[in-house]
Write an enzyme that holds these catalytic residues in place. Structure first.
Site, PDB file in Angstrom:
ATOM      1  N   TYR A 171       0.817  -1.211   0.000  1.00  0.00           N
ATOM      2  CA  TYR A 171       0.000   0.000   0.000  1.00  0.00           C
ATOM      3  C   TYR A 171       0.858   1.271   0.000  1.00  0.00           C
ATOM      4  O   TYR A 171       0.621   2.174  -0.798  1.00  0.00           O
ATOM      5  CB  TYR A 171      -0.968  -0.012   1.183  1.00  0.00           C
ATOM      6  CG  TYR A 171      -2.248  -0.779   0.917  1.00  0.00           C
ATOM      7  CD1 TYR A 171      -2.282  -1.802  -0.025  1.00  0.00           C
ATOM      8  CD2 TYR A 171      -3.414  -0.508   1.615  1.00  0.00           C
ATOM      9  CE1 TYR A 171      -3.434  -2.517  -0.272  1.00  0.00           C
ATOM     10  CE2 TYR A 171      -4.589  -1.221   1.380  1.00  0.00           C
ATOM     11  CZ  TYR A 171      -4.583  -2.220   0.431  1.00  0.00           C
ATOM     12  OH  TYR A 171      -5.740  -2.930   0.187  1.00  0.00           O
ATOM     13  N   GLU A 178       1.622   6.515  -7.007  1.00  0.00           N
ATOM     14  CA  GLU A 178       0.510   7.341  -7.472  1.00  0.00           C
ATOM     15  C   GLU A 178       0.804   8.825  -7.268  1.00  0.00           C
ATOM     16  O   GLU A 178       0.575   9.655  -8.161  1.00  0.00           O
ATOM     17  CB  GLU A 178      -0.769   6.944  -6.743  1.00  0.00           C
ATOM     18  CG  GLU A 178      -1.274   5.549  -7.093  1.00  0.00           C
ATOM     19  CD  GLU A 178      -2.417   5.100  -6.207  1.00  0.00           C
ATOM     20  OE1 GLU A 178      -3.055   5.969  -5.570  1.00  0.00           O
ATOM     21  OE2 GLU A 178      -2.693   3.884  -6.142  1.00  0.00           O
TER      22      GLU A 178
END
Length: 299
Positions: A171, A178
């Site tokens: 994660y 991102e």
């Protein structure tokens, strides 16, 4: 699309799996699709390293199709939760995820693909792109593989452990990738003014793509910790933690000291073996007791 009357009410036939066998088959395909993306990512840096293509040109079609198809998961889950007895075939047993968490996760990825990488040339060149693709593909292979095996009630312990452990590293890697894509795109948006609407215009309104990118980036600050902590809570629930673990015995020093000791655990690192013995007279308020061992006298 057609409708029919099912056992639990109206069934919407959207062309997705209906029976249990079809659901299992559909669920089994998903990890293979994401496995293909991972294969392409590895192949780009190994056997096809001399292709002369950029990473995005090499696997753009795969990313666009697979990542946008994930929107069906959000839409179908939302329809199922909002419609009561109405059963949407695309949602039954296929994607048993938390809707809010899945919505943030999927929409952020779609935004990266469509609103950043496809929308700007700098987004395609971001060093965050391979990080994001790696984290996405490995996460989904494990997640959908777990769901598929769960449908047939045959989930190996190692798969369960991977499902609720690998996110600890994946994660943050994915979010870092991102955000790097966003950052690479915002500089281009500021200098070129792309995808922005300025006054005057027929709508009598304005929109700044540059500020929108920063707005989405800032949303990660409150939303990512919630998603991350939610997964830790799920990990404790599924794998066990805290008082669910076997109670360790106090060591020789505890037994021979004549002091009252209490078994405690640190909840915010409960993904680790966080049990230890602590003297009651110096017990910190920030650490929680397991309850059953409270005020237990160790001699």
């Amino acid at each position: 699309m057609n409708t029919s009357l099912g056992q639990h009410g109206v069934v919407l036939n959207l062309g997705f799996p209906a029976g249990d066998g079809e659901v299992e088959e559909f669920q089994g395909i998903l990890p293979c699709r994401w496995g293909y993306m991972l294969y392409q990512l590895v192949a780009y840096y190994t056997i096809d390293s001399g292709s002369g293509k950029s990473l995005w040109n090499y696997l753009s079609l795969t990313v666009i199709v697979f990542q946008n198809a994930a929107l069906l998961e959000v839409c179908s889950e939302s329809l199922r939760n909002a419609s009561g007895d109405a059963i949407v075939h695309a949602a039954i047993g296929i994607v048993p995820s938390n809707v809010i968490i899945t919505t943030f996760q999927v929409l952020s990825r779609v935004m990266v693909v469509c609103g950043v990488v496809m929308a700007t040339p700098t987004g395609k060149e971001s060093p965050g792109l391979p990080l994001a693709l790696l984290a996405w593909s490995v996460t989904e292979i494990i997640r959908y593989g777990y769901y598929a095996l769960n449908l047939v009630k045959n989930v190996p312990k190692i798969v369960t452990w991977l499902r609720y452990t690998t996110f600890i590293a994946l994660y943050p890697i994915g979010v870092t990738g991102e955000l790097l894509c966003f950052y690479w795109a915002q500089d281009y948006a500021r200098s070129h003014g792309v995808w922005s609407v300025e006054m005057p215009n027929g709508w009598n309104g304005t929109f700044s793509y540059f500020y929108f990118l920063w707005f989405v980036m800032l949303l990660y600050i409150p939303l990512f910790p919630q998603m991350y902590l939610h997964m830790f809570a799920q990990r404790r629930k599924i794998l066990g933690g805290g008082e669910k673990l076997l109670t360790p015995e106090p060591d020789q020093h505890c037994r021979e000291s004549g002091t009252s000791w209490q078994l405690v655990t640190v909840p915010w690192i409960s993904c680790l073996p966080g049990h230890f013995w602590w003297p009651l007279n110096s017990f910190p308020s920030a650490v929680n007791s397991t309850g059953a061992q409270k005020h237990r006298k160790m001699r």
